[in-house]
Design a protein around this motif. Structure first.
Motif, PDB file in Angstrom:
ATOM      1  N   LEU A  75     -94.606  33.488 -23.964  1.00 49.57           N
ATOM      2  CA  LEU A  75     -93.960  32.889 -22.796  1.00 49.57           C
ATOM      3  C   LEU A  75     -94.368  31.427 -22.644  1.00 49.57           C
ATOM      4  O   LEU A  75     -93.514  30.557 -22.424  1.00 49.57           O
ATOM      5  N   LEU A  76     -95.637  31.134 -22.776  1.00 48.51           N
ATOM      6  CA  LEU A  76     -96.102  29.751 -22.650  1.00 48.51           C
ATOM      7  C   LEU A  76     -95.517  28.867 -23.744  1.00 48.51           C
ATOM      8  O   LEU A  76     -95.160  27.707 -23.498  1.00 48.51           O
ATOM      9  N   SER A  77     -95.382  29.416 -24.933  1.00 49.44           N
ATOM     10  CA  SER A  77     -94.776  28.671 -26.039  1.00 49.44           C
ATOM     11  C   SER A  77     -93.297  28.383 -25.765  1.00 49.44           C
ATOM     12  O   SER A  77     -92.817  27.272 -26.017  1.00 49.44           O
ATOM     13  N   ILE A  78     -92.594  29.372 -25.229  1.00 48.73           N
ATOM     14  CA  ILE A  78     -91.180  29.178 -24.887  1.00 48.73           C
ATOM     15  C   ILE A  78     -91.056  28.106 -23.810  1.00 48.73           C
ATOM     16  O   ILE A  78     -90.214  27.202 -23.906  1.00 48.73           O
ATOM     17  N   GLU A  79     -91.900  28.176 -22.796  1.00 47.16           N
ATOM     18  CA  GLU A  79     -91.852  27.184 -21.713  1.00 47.16           C
ATOM     19  C   GLU A  79     -92.172  25.785 -22.236  1.00 47.16           C
ATOM     20  O   GLU A  79     -91.521  24.813 -21.834  1.00 47.16           O
ATOM     21  N   GLU A  80     -93.127  25.710 -23.129  1.00 51.14           N
ATOM     22  CA  GLU A  80     -93.497  24.415 -23.707  1.00 51.14           C
ATOM     23  C   GLU A  80     -92.341  23.840 -24.522  1.00 51.14           C
ATOM     24  O   GLU A  80     -92.027  22.658 -24.427  1.00 51.14           O
ATOM     25  N   ALA A  93     -89.610  22.666 -22.124  1.00 49.61           N
ATOM     26  CA  ALA A  93     -89.975  21.423 -21.442  1.00 49.61           C
ATOM     27  C   ALA A  93     -89.820  20.210 -22.368  1.00 49.61           C
ATOM     28  O   ALA A  93     -89.543  19.111 -21.889  1.00 49.61           O
ATOM     29  N   ALA A  94     -89.972  20.427 -23.658  1.00 48.83           N
ATOM     30  CA  ALA A  94     -89.886  19.326 -24.617  1.00 48.83           C
ATOM     31  C   ALA A  94     -88.437  18.890 -24.862  1.00 48.83           C
ATOM     32  O   ALA A  94     -88.211  17.818 -25.395  1.00 48.83           O
ATOM     33  N   VAL A  95     -87.488  19.727 -24.463  1.00 50.32           N
ATOM     34  CA  VAL A  95     -86.070  19.420 -24.720  1.00 50.32           C
ATOM     35  C   VAL A  95     -85.521  18.461 -23.739  1.00 50.32           C
ATOM     36  O   VAL A  95     -85.802  18.097 -22.759  1.00 50.32           O
TER      37      VAL A  95
END
Length: 153
Positions: free
Chosen positions: A143-148, A151-153
């Motif tokens: 989940l944290l990886s998906i959110e990161e 956010a980078a997009v």
């Protein structure tokens, strides 16, 4: 759900989980072997999508496997859309909190819906409070990886 469908769903979850939740990256160095894994995941996901679970939890296992498989394998937008539609219908009825948590995270990864993210975070925290930190740790990292990434997009 017949035992073989459940076993197939678990097989896809375990295989895809090696790439989604474990450190160490891709263990395949042979392109032909990697292509075979990709084809296997895509074929199994497509076959599972043709099945329906008898209960919300059985349906959730199928959909989790499909979404995990397509996260790793070559994606088929139509199949992902069907899986997401079914997940939207079944998610609230799932009784297994860990399954519900994992499915919410994978669904969030497909649509970046903030309500799904909030639900996933809440379910993760509930599992931690229930003493299931180990069982939910890989899901939290995902989940944290998906959110990161989002956010980078």
């Amino acid at each position: 759900m017949t035992n073989s469908i459940y076993q197939q769903a678990k097989e896809i979850q375990q295989l895809a989980g090696k790439f989604l939740c474990e450190e160490g990256g891709n263990p395949y160095t042979d392109i032909e072997e990697w292509k075979e894994v990709q084809m296997h995941l895509a074929t199994c996901a497509e076959e599972l999508l043709k099945q329906e679970g008898a209960t919300p939890d059985e349906e959730g296992e199928i959909l989790l496997a499909v979404l995990m498989g397509y996260t790793v394998a070559v994606r088929k937008r139509k199949n992902i859309a069907v899986a997401m539609e079914r997940a939207n219908r079944v998610l609230k009825g799932i009784q297994d909190p860990l399954l519900k948590c994992k499915l919410a995270v994978l669904c969030y990864g497909e649509c970046f819906d903030e309500e799904l993210a909030a639900m996933a975070h809440q379910l993760i925290e509930e599992q931690k409070l229930a003493g299931n930190e180990v069982a939910v740790s890989a899901t939290e990292v995902l989940l944290l990886s998906i959110e990161e990434s989002y956010a980078a997009v």
